[in-house]
Design an enzyme around this catalytic site. Sequence first.
Site, PDB file in Angstrom:
ATOM      1  N   ASP A  30       0.822  -1.206   0.000  1.00 14.05           N
ATOM      2  CA  ASP A  30       0.000   0.000   0.000  1.00 14.05           C
ATOM      3  C   ASP A  30       0.860   1.261   0.000  1.00 14.05           C
ATOM      4  O   ASP A  30       2.013   1.252   0.430  1.00 14.05           O
ATOM      5  CB  ASP A  30      -0.969   0.001   1.192  1.00 14.05           C
ATOM      6  CG  ASP A  30      -0.278  -0.204   2.537  1.00 14.05           C
ATOM      7  OD1 ASP A  30       0.730  -0.945   2.575  1.00 14.05           O
ATOM      8  OD2 ASP A  30      -0.729   0.349   3.547  1.00 14.05           O
ATOM      9  N   GLU A  88      -0.995  -2.102   5.262  1.00 14.32           N
ATOM     10  CA  GLU A  88      -0.080  -2.136   6.403  1.00 14.32           C
ATOM     11  C   GLU A  88      -0.066  -0.795   7.117  1.00 14.32           C
ATOM     12  O   GLU A  88       0.120  -0.727   8.334  1.00 14.32           O
ATOM     13  CB  GLU A  88       1.333  -2.497   5.928  1.00 14.32           C
ATOM     14  CG  GLU A  88       2.326  -2.726   7.061  1.00 14.32           C
ATOM     15  CD  GLU A  88       2.906  -1.442   7.659  1.00 14.32           C
ATOM     16  OE1 GLU A  88       3.114  -1.387   8.883  1.00 14.32           O
ATOM     17  OE2 GLU A  88       3.132  -0.476   6.890  1.00 14.32           O
TER      18      GLU A  88
END
Length: 337
Positions: A30, A88
């Site tokens: 991400d 995350e």
Amino acid sequence: MVIKPTPTSLIGVLKGNKPGKTVAFRADMDALPVPEETGLPFTSKVDGVSHACGHDAHTAMLLGTASVLSKMKDDLQGTVYFVFQHAEETPPGGAQEIVASGMLKEVDAFFAMHVLPNFPVGHVGILPDNAASTASDSFELTIFGKGSHGSMPHLGIDPIVIGAQIVNAFQTIVSRNVTPGEMTVISVGKFQSGEVANVIADQADLAGTVRTTSDETRKMVEERIRSIVKNVVETHGATYDLKYIKSYPAIINDVQLNAFARKSAVKALGAELVFDGPMMTASEDFAYYRAIAPLSFLTLGVGDGPANHNPGFNINEKALENGVKVQIQLILDFLNE
């Protein structure tokens, strides 16, 4: 074979032609709500969003590792899970969702590697045994006092004075309640109250972060924060609202798996390119995979430059080759052990 434990993550599964153990390597993928100011030709095309933590590098390395190992399938002993993980950076974190999916329940060990600036290019750091990072919690506190004119403080209840006492009292948690030498940080990053100099406000808003390394200290710090807030506020006749938000636990590196990772890294690169990495004071949701199997978290030096989460974050891509080498060696060694 590819499986999707969540809508925005995927796991590549490589089954060798020989039976054996199962190992997983995770790459978070991400981005961050951080503008990119690198000036690179491949700068993020989305305003205000960039890969300022290096997750794109993690994804690239794991794809390279998967590409090489897939060509070795005939000689591969066991199964490899290539975990491309979402979210995350966003608590409660994508790792929890993947763990809850049950798709990794057969894994015997988890590994991950994170790029870090200001370490030599291509050097691999073995983070400490046991606590390799900190647990990350936070709090949001609103103190409700009673407004008054600044010249008549006796008619009000000053939330700034109350908040100041609370901030000072928090510092004694680390100095007087935590075992000396155990890394613990309490930082108040927000304290907002009032608008003008001669008015006592009726409200103060505070917020902060808490970093700990052991479950016992994590619990104790929360209890002390709650106790201090309650007692100081009530002493002054005010009221309050406290939200204590628990985020990622500490990464606990398995001692044996760490030693194993070091041996494989030295085999892949030579001892001169493998170093003892310092404990991270940041937090990482990789810690949640420990609910399934032991884990080891490594770092990869990518040269001098701005820190992770900085708009100018950039890496020396020459480092990625060594990252792939270590990943391949680690996986092969673990399956063939």
